[in-house]
Design a protein around this motif. Structure first.
Motif, PDB file in Angstrom:
ATOM      1  N   MET A   1       0.956  -1.386  -0.003  1.00 57.83           N
ATOM      2  CA  MET A   1      -0.031  -0.040   0.127  1.00 57.83           C
ATOM      3  C   MET A   1       0.920   1.063   0.097  1.00 57.83           C
ATOM      4  O   MET A   1       1.309   1.779   1.053  1.00 57.83           O
ATOM      5  N   PRO A   2       1.163   1.666  -1.204  1.00 56.86           N
ATOM      6  CA  PRO A   2       2.127   2.685  -1.133  1.00 56.86           C
ATOM      7  C   PRO A   2       1.345   4.186  -0.415  1.00 56.86           C
ATOM      8  O   PRO A   2       2.099   4.771  -0.031  1.00 56.86           O
ATOM      9  N   ALA A   3       0.404   4.131  -0.392  1.00 61.43           N
ATOM     10  CA  ALA A   3      -0.308   5.454   0.293  1.00 61.43           C
ATOM     11  C   ALA A   3      -0.638   5.237   1.726  1.00 61.43           C
ATOM     12  O   ALA A   3      -1.119   6.057   2.502  1.00 61.43           O
ATOM     13  N   ALA A   4      -0.187   3.980   2.231  1.00 62.14           N
ATOM     14  CA  ALA A   4      -0.230   3.593   3.683  1.00 62.14           C
ATOM     15  C   ALA A   4       0.475   4.636   4.585  1.00 62.14           C
ATOM     16  O   ALA A   4       1.894   4.980   4.311  1.00 62.14           O
ATOM     17  N   PHE A   5       0.035   5.160   5.677  1.00 60.49           N
ATOM     18  CA  PHE A   5       0.730   5.824   6.623  1.00 60.49           C
ATOM     19  C   PHE A   5       0.935   4.929   7.810  1.00 60.49           C
ATOM     20  O   PHE A   5       0.004   4.444   8.528  1.00 60.49           O
ATOM     21  N   ILE A   6       2.191   4.673   8.374  1.00 56.06           N
ATOM     22  CA  ILE A   6       2.242   3.834   9.482  1.00 56.06           C
ATOM     23  C   ILE A   6       2.502   4.734  10.974  1.00 56.06           C
ATOM     24  O   ILE A   6       3.377   5.625  10.966  1.00 56.06           O
ATOM     25  N   LYS A   7       1.567   4.583  11.729  1.00 51.83           N
ATOM     26  CA  LYS A   7       1.625   5.425  12.769  1.00 51.83           C
ATOM     27  C   LYS A   7       2.381   4.997  14.050  1.00 51.83           C
ATOM     28  O   LYS A   7       2.719   5.527  14.925  1.00 51.83           O
ATOM     29  N   GLY A   8       2.817   3.887  13.910  1.00 50.70           N
ATOM     30  CA  GLY A   8       3.452   3.145  15.135  1.00 50.70           C
ATOM     31  C   GLY A   8       4.067   1.764  14.797  1.00 50.70           C
ATOM     32  O   GLY A   8       3.613   1.030  13.910  1.00 50.70           O
ATOM     33  N   VAL A   9       5.076   1.395  15.736  1.00 51.03           N
ATOM     34  CA  VAL A   9       5.402   0.085  15.579  1.00 51.03           C
ATOM     35  C   VAL A   9       5.530  -0.756  17.104  1.00 51.03           C
ATOM     36  O   VAL A   9       5.616   0.067  18.119  1.00 51.03           O
ATOM     37  N   MET A  10       5.041  -2.062  17.113  1.00 48.46           N
ATOM     38  CA  MET A  10       5.089  -2.716  18.213  1.00 48.46           C
ATOM     39  C   MET A  10       6.053  -3.947  18.169  1.00 48.46           C
ATOM     40  O   MET A  10       5.629  -4.608  17.346  1.00 48.46           O
ATOM     41  N   ILE A  11       6.978  -3.931  19.187  1.00 49.78           N
ATOM     42  CA  ILE A  11       7.884  -5.011  18.993  1.00 49.78           C
ATOM     43  C   ILE A  11       8.176  -5.650  20.126  1.00 49.78           C
ATOM     44  O   ILE A  11       8.307  -5.118  21.395  1.00 49.78           O
ATOM     45  N   PHE A  12       7.681  -6.881  20.343  1.00 53.82           N
ATOM     46  CA  PHE A  12       7.837  -7.646  21.729  1.00 53.82           C
ATOM     47  C   PHE A  12       7.813  -9.111  21.307  1.00 53.82           C
ATOM     48  O   PHE A  12       7.858  -9.827  20.467  1.00 53.82           O
ATOM     49  N   GLU A  13       8.442  -9.883  22.390  1.00 50.13           N
ATOM     50  CA  GLU A  13       8.752 -11.183  22.545  1.00 50.13           C
ATOM     51  C   GLU A  13       8.054 -11.783  23.631  1.00 50.13           C
ATOM     52  O   GLU A  13       8.260 -11.302  24.881  1.00 50.13           O
ATOM     53  N   MET A  14       7.127 -12.859  23.341  1.00 50.23           N
ATOM     54  CA  MET A  14       6.461 -13.381  24.516  1.00 50.23           C
ATOM     55  C   MET A  14       7.272 -14.732  25.222  1.00 50.23           C
ATOM     56  O   MET A  14       7.619 -15.570  24.602  1.00 50.23           O
ATOM     57  N   LEU A  15       7.551 -14.507  26.411  1.00 51.07           N
ATOM     58  CA  LEU A  15       7.917 -15.826  26.826  1.00 51.07           C
ATOM     59  C   LEU A  15       7.114 -16.275  28.077  1.00 51.07           C
ATOM     60  O   LEU A  15       6.236 -15.914  28.558  1.00 51.07           O
ATOM     61  N   LYS A  16       7.375 -17.586  28.155  1.00 49.97           N
ATOM     62  CA  LYS A  16       6.617 -18.330  29.454  1.00 49.97           C
ATOM     63  C   LYS A  16       7.097 -18.167  30.629  1.00 49.97           C
ATOM     64  O   LYS A  16       8.236 -18.163  30.830  1.00 49.97           O
ATOM     65  N   GLY A  17       6.322 -18.079  31.616  1.00 41.11           N
ATOM     66  CA  GLY A  17       6.664 -18.000  33.030  1.00 41.11           C
ATOM     67  C   GLY A  17       7.078 -16.501  33.366  1.00 41.11           C
ATOM     68  O   GLY A  17       7.270 -15.616  32.652  1.00 41.11           O
ATOM     69  N   GLY A  18       7.523 -16.494  34.679  1.00 39.47           N
ATOM     70  CA  GLY A  18       8.166 -14.953  34.949  1.00 39.47           C
ATOM     71  C   GLY A  18       7.266 -14.068  35.108  1.00 39.47           C
ATOM     72  O   GLY A  18       5.788 -14.665  35.152  1.00 39.47           O
ATOM     73  N   LYS A  19       7.395 -12.820  34.998  1.00 37.16           N
ATOM     74  CA  LYS A  19       6.313 -11.733  35.546  1.00 37.16           C
ATOM     75  C   LYS A  19       6.243 -10.803  34.122  1.00 37.16           C
ATOM     76  O   LYS A  19       7.240 -10.640  33.641  1.00 37.16           O
ATOM     77  N   GLU A  20       5.142 -10.512  33.779  1.00 38.91           N
ATOM     78  CA  GLU A  20       4.926  -9.736  32.769  1.00 38.91           C
ATOM     79  C   GLU A  20       4.972  -8.019  32.935  1.00 38.91           C
ATOM     80  O   GLU A  20       4.529  -7.831  34.010  1.00 38.91           O
ATOM     81  N   VAL A  21       5.928  -7.490  32.251  1.00 39.44           N
ATOM     82  CA  VAL A  21       6.180  -6.097  32.601  1.00 39.44           C
ATOM     83  C   VAL A  21       5.857  -5.242  31.354  1.00 39.44           C
ATOM     84  O   VAL A  21       5.905  -5.825  30.147  1.00 39.44           O
ATOM     85  N   ILE A  22       5.631  -3.874  31.660  1.00 38.23           N
ATOM     86  CA  ILE A  22       5.326  -3.061  30.264  1.00 38.23           C
ATOM     87  C   ILE A  22       6.024  -1.855  30.221  1.00 38.23           C
ATOM     88  O   ILE A  22       6.419  -1.440  31.404  1.00 38.23           O
ATOM     89  N   LEU A  23       6.679  -1.733  29.089  1.00 34.28           N
ATOM     90  CA  LEU A  23       7.709  -0.518  29.022  1.00 34.28           C
ATOM     91  C   LEU A  23       7.012   0.252  27.863  1.00 34.28           C
ATOM     92  O   LEU A  23       6.776  -0.150  27.022  1.00 34.28           O
ATOM     93  N   GLY A  24       7.135   1.730  28.125  1.00 34.82           N
ATOM     94  CA  GLY A  24       6.685   2.410  26.877  1.00 34.82           C
ATOM     95  C   GLY A  24       7.296   3.840  27.018  1.00 34.82           C
ATOM     96  O   GLY A  24       7.962   4.371  27.858  1.00 34.82           O
ATOM     97  N   VAL A  25       6.877   4.502  25.956  1.00 30.98           N
ATOM     98  CA  VAL A  25       7.287   5.829  25.775  1.00 30.98           C
ATOM     99  C   VAL A  25       6.136   6.711  25.307  1.00 30.98           C
ATOM    100  O   VAL A  25       5.147   6.298  24.365  1.00 30.98           O
ATOM    101  N   THR A  26       5.670   7.827  25.897  1.00 31.33           N
ATOM    102  CA  THR A  26       4.939   8.568  25.459  1.00 31.33           C
ATOM    103  C   THR A  26       5.212  10.280  25.143  1.00 31.33           C
ATOM    104  O   THR A  26       6.461  10.288  25.837  1.00 31.33           O
ATOM    105  N   TYR A  27       4.769  11.103  24.478  1.00 28.36           N
ATOM    106  CA  TYR A  27       5.406  12.335  24.494  1.00 28.36           C
ATOM    107  C   TYR A  27       4.196  13.230  25.165  1.00 28.36           C
ATOM    108  O   TYR A  27       3.092  13.284  24.526  1.00 28.36           O
TER     109      TYR A  27
END
Length: 110
Positions: A1-27
């Motif tokens: 889609m040449p006219a597509a506008f990418i508003k953001g990207v999400m990259i993550f790896e899901m692991l089993k076990g442990g504790k789920e944490v969240i990291l992020g950035v806002t402006y």
């Protein structure tokens, strides 16, 4: 889609076990980039167990963020559960802060 506008990207790896944490950035127009850290899943949604800070200046600031959340005791090991690697979490916060410094035009990542 040449006219597509990418508003953001999400990259993550899901692991089993442990504790789920969240990291992020806002402006924020007043404060600039803010780093967000918290326990993931229901903890951040229901208990609002997260903190915001303008870019972490180093390991000490990042560790302070980890210890600031209401649910920090779960990371240290509660009711017989093993503790998580808090230094690894702090390193991830510092690395995210460096990423924001390297790409200041970015507005928001979670």
């Amino acid at each position: 889609m040449p006219a597509a506008f990418i508003k953001g990207v999400m990259i993550f790896e899901m692991l089993k076990g442990g504790k789920e944490v969240i990291l992020g950035v806002t402006y924020d127009r007043t404060f600039g980039h803010m780093i967000m850290f918290g326990l993931g899943g229901i903890y951040v949604e229901v208990l609002k167990g997260r903190c915001l800070q303008d870019r972490a200046g180093g390991q000490k600031d990042a560790l302070a963020m980890v210890n600031e959340i209401k649910t920090a005791g779960l990371l240290r090991g509660a009711r017989g559960e093993p503790p998580v690697d808090i230094n690894a979490i702090a390193n991830a916060i510092v690395n995210l802060s460096c990423l924001v410094s390297d790409f200041p035009r970015s507005r928001s990542w979670t």
